[in-house]
Design a protein around this motif. Structure first.
Motif, PDB file in Angstrom:
ATOM      1  N   TYR A 236     -42.062  -0.496 -55.587  1.00 54.17           N
ATOM      2  CA  TYR A 236     -40.747  -1.158 -55.707  1.00 54.17           C
ATOM      3  C   TYR A 236     -40.705  -2.455 -54.887  1.00 54.17           C
ATOM      4  O   TYR A 236     -39.920  -2.595 -53.948  1.00 54.17           O
ATOM      5  CB  TYR A 236     -39.570  -0.235 -55.364  1.00 54.17           C
ATOM      6  N   SER A 247     -30.941  -4.498 -62.913  1.00 50.61           N
ATOM      7  CA  SER A 247     -30.940  -3.375 -61.972  1.00 50.61           C
ATOM      8  C   SER A 247     -30.051  -3.633 -60.761  1.00 50.61           C
ATOM      9  O   SER A 247     -29.479  -2.695 -60.200  1.00 50.61           O
ATOM     10  CB  SER A 247     -32.368  -3.050 -61.521  1.00 50.61           C
ATOM     11  N   THR A 299     -41.940   1.693 -59.828  1.00 55.95           N
ATOM     12  CA  THR A 299     -40.516   1.382 -59.729  1.00 55.95           C
ATOM     13  C   THR A 299     -39.717   2.672 -59.804  1.00 55.95           C
ATOM     14  O   THR A 299     -40.199   3.702 -60.277  1.00 55.95           O
ATOM     15  CB  THR A 299     -40.057   0.420 -60.845  1.00 55.95           C
ATOM     16  N   GLU A 301     -35.840   4.379 -60.883  1.00 44.63           N
ATOM     17  CA  GLU A 301     -34.690   4.133 -61.759  1.00 44.63           C
ATOM     18  C   GLU A 301     -33.456   3.668 -60.990  1.00 44.63           C
ATOM     19  O   GLU A 301     -32.767   2.731 -61.397  1.00 44.63           O
ATOM     20  CB  GLU A 301     -34.350   5.398 -62.547  1.00 44.63           C
ATOM     21  N   ARG A 306     -35.578  -2.454 -59.227  1.00 44.11           N
ATOM     22  CA  ARG A 306     -36.311  -1.992 -60.413  1.00 44.11           C
ATOM     23  C   ARG A 306     -36.678  -3.159 -61.331  1.00 44.11           C
ATOM     24  O   ARG A 306     -37.818  -3.267 -61.802  1.00 44.11           O
ATOM     25  CB  ARG A 306     -35.459  -0.974 -61.169  1.00 44.11           C
ATOM     26  N   SER A 307     -35.728  -4.053 -61.594  1.00 48.18           N
ATOM     27  CA  SER A 307     -36.017  -5.199 -62.471  1.00 48.18           C
ATOM     28  C   SER A 307     -37.062  -6.121 -61.861  1.00 48.18           C
ATOM     29  O   SER A 307     -37.862  -6.724 -62.595  1.00 48.18           O
ATOM     30  CB  SER A 307     -34.738  -5.982 -62.759  1.00 48.18           C
ATOM     31  N   MET A 310     -40.398  -4.806 -62.841  1.00 47.64           N
ATOM     32  CA  MET A 310     -40.657  -4.934 -64.279  1.00 47.64           C
ATOM     33  C   MET A 310     -40.877  -6.391 -64.680  1.00 47.64           C
ATOM     34  O   MET A 310     -41.765  -6.698 -65.484  1.00 47.64           O
ATOM     35  CB  MET A 310     -39.497  -4.317 -65.054  1.00 47.64           C
ATOM     36  N   ALA A 325     -48.284   0.028 -64.687  1.00 50.99           N
ATOM     37  CA  ALA A 325     -46.953   0.205 -64.100  1.00 50.99           C
ATOM     38  C   ALA A 325     -46.343   1.513 -64.577  1.00 50.99           C
ATOM     39  O   ALA A 325     -46.544   1.924 -65.725  1.00 50.99           O
ATOM     40  CB  ALA A 325     -46.045  -0.963 -64.474  1.00 50.99           C
ATOM     41  N   GLN A 326     -45.585   2.137 -63.688  1.00 48.79           N
ATOM     42  CA  GLN A 326     -44.877   3.368 -64.054  1.00 48.79           C
ATOM     43  C   GLN A 326     -43.516   3.392 -63.371  1.00 48.79           C
ATOM     44  O   GLN A 326     -43.409   3.124 -62.171  1.00 48.79           O
ATOM     45  CB  GLN A 326     -45.685   4.607 -63.671  1.00 48.79           C
ATOM     46  N   ASP A 327     -42.496   3.692 -64.164  1.00 51.51           N
ATOM     47  CA  ASP A 327     -41.136   3.818 -63.660  1.00 51.51           C
ATOM     48  C   ASP A 327     -40.816   5.304 -63.525  1.00 51.51           C
ATOM     49  O   ASP A 327     -41.138   6.097 -64.411  1.00 51.51           O
ATOM     50  CB  ASP A 327     -40.158   3.144 -64.623  1.00 51.51           C
TER      51      ASP A 327
END
Length: 379
Positions: A236, A247, A299, A301, A306-307, A310, A325-327
């Protein structure tokens, strides 16, 4: 209608006065532990544990006061104690406090190793090396507050970890922490052998503001034609300075990080508004990202940042950089270092990061490719 005795009628005003006094001094109702209502049950339990420690809003405090507030590491201990579980740190063969040279004096650091350090001429296999930078908005945070993350990376990635502290704002403004972070990286390269670490398998990892520093270190190494890290672990990260992203709007009142806190951090960190457009802060908006090593991005939620993660991932891919990448849904900022017994998503994120770093360690070290500034200007 009942008739009060003379004694009762005399005591009644005193009773009403006492009741009014009690109401006046009763504490204000606490805000919800999860203002968004989107945290998964395990994350909500942790947020309630944090709320029980009664932290004050960071954005209303002085930096000195803010550094004394309880954080997620304290919430984890509180939750473990409530469940009757030990709150001792994850054991490792080597955990050693160090002082390393910085641009303006010694910097605190901490070495973690999943194996005993080699003795001279011992000939044991070299381990990968991770240079780690903690979070805290460049203002708060410490090696102790992020000790769990560093221990986890050492154990899960089977790597030596050097966690580097840096001078903090507002006492040291931007770019002082960036310079400290880069000095720590160079020192780690110069001293890798004494820790049993492989100079050709070095990664930089950071959380939040530390993720920003890890990015900056990789860009600085590219510009200086120094050895590049084989990967950037960006948990993050602060990757831009736009506080109106999707976000930021969705998670404006989230905990433990909200939009007002981020504005407070930026205000304490920068010297002038123009700093917000520096490529080391507004990374996804202005930086040249070509030639950087693999990026592993995590990241959450329920996180204003978060943005940032991304948008950074998108820009890196456009610049030809490998990105994984993984959210993680249902969790908040600061979830990464949580004990997996308390938060399954933390364990998943830790395994994801460690696995991707190990994959990077298995590949040849990247060549240093410095973007052609003249060509970029002509473009």
């Amino acid at each position: 209608m009942p008739v009060l005795s003379r004694r009762a009628s005399l005591l009644l005003p005193l009773g009403l006065a006492g009741l009014a006094s009690a109401c006046a001094t009763s504490p204000e109702p606490m805000p919800p532990a999860d203002p968004t209502g989107r945290a998964d049950p395990q994350m909500r339990d942790l947020l309630e544990s944090l709320q029980a420690l009664r932290p004050k809003p960071i954005e209303t405090l002085s930096p000195a006061e803010a550094r004394l507030q309880p954080g997620m590491a304290d919430a984890v201990k509180h939750r473990l104690n409530a469940l009757g579980r030990p709150d001792t740190p994850r054991p490792l063969p080597v955990v050693r406090d160090l002082q390393i040279p910085g641009p303006s004096g010694p910097l605190a650091a901490r070495l973690y190793s999943p194996a005993e350090l080699p003795r001279r001429n011992q000939g044991q296999p070299l381990l990968p090396l991770i240079v780690y930078y903690h979070g805290g908005g460049w203002v708060i945070g410490s090696l102790d507050a992020y000790d769990s993350s560093a221990r986890t990376l050492a154990a899960e990635a089977q790597a030596v970890v050097l966690a580097v502290h840096y001078r903090q704002a507002p006492e040291t403004k931007f770019p002082g922490p960036v310079n400290d972070a880069y000095a720590g990286y160079l020192w780690a390269l110069q001293n890798a052998a004494q820790f049993g670490a492989d100079l050709s398998r070095v990664a930089v990892v950071g959380e939040s503001a530390g993720g920003n520093l890890a990015l900056d270190v990789a860009m600085a190494a590219r510009e200086a034609r120094a050895p590049l890290p084989v990967a950037m672990g960006l948990i993050y990260p602060v990757a831009g300075t736009d506080v109106t992203t999707e976000s930021y709007m969705q998670n404006a009142n989230a905990k433990p990080l909200n939009a007002a806190m981020m504005r407070w951090f930026f205000d304490k960190y920068i010297t002038s508004p123009s700093d917000l457009q520096d490529t080391r802060l507004n990374v996804y908006g202005r930086a040249d990202l070509r030639g950087l090593p693999k990026a592993v991005i995590v990241t959450a939620e329920i996180d204003p940042l978060r943005s940032d993660g991304m948008l950074l991932a998108e820009r890196l891919r456009q610049s030809g950089v490998t990105v994984v990448a993984q959210d993680f849904p249902g969790v908040t900022h600061e979830f990464f270092g949580v004990n997996p017994f308390l938060l399954a998503q933390a364990g998943a994120a830790q395994r994801f990061m460690a696995g991707e770093l190990q994959s990077a360690f298995a590949l040849p070290a990247p060549a240093v490719v410095v973007p052609d500034r003249r060509r970029a200007r002509r473009g």
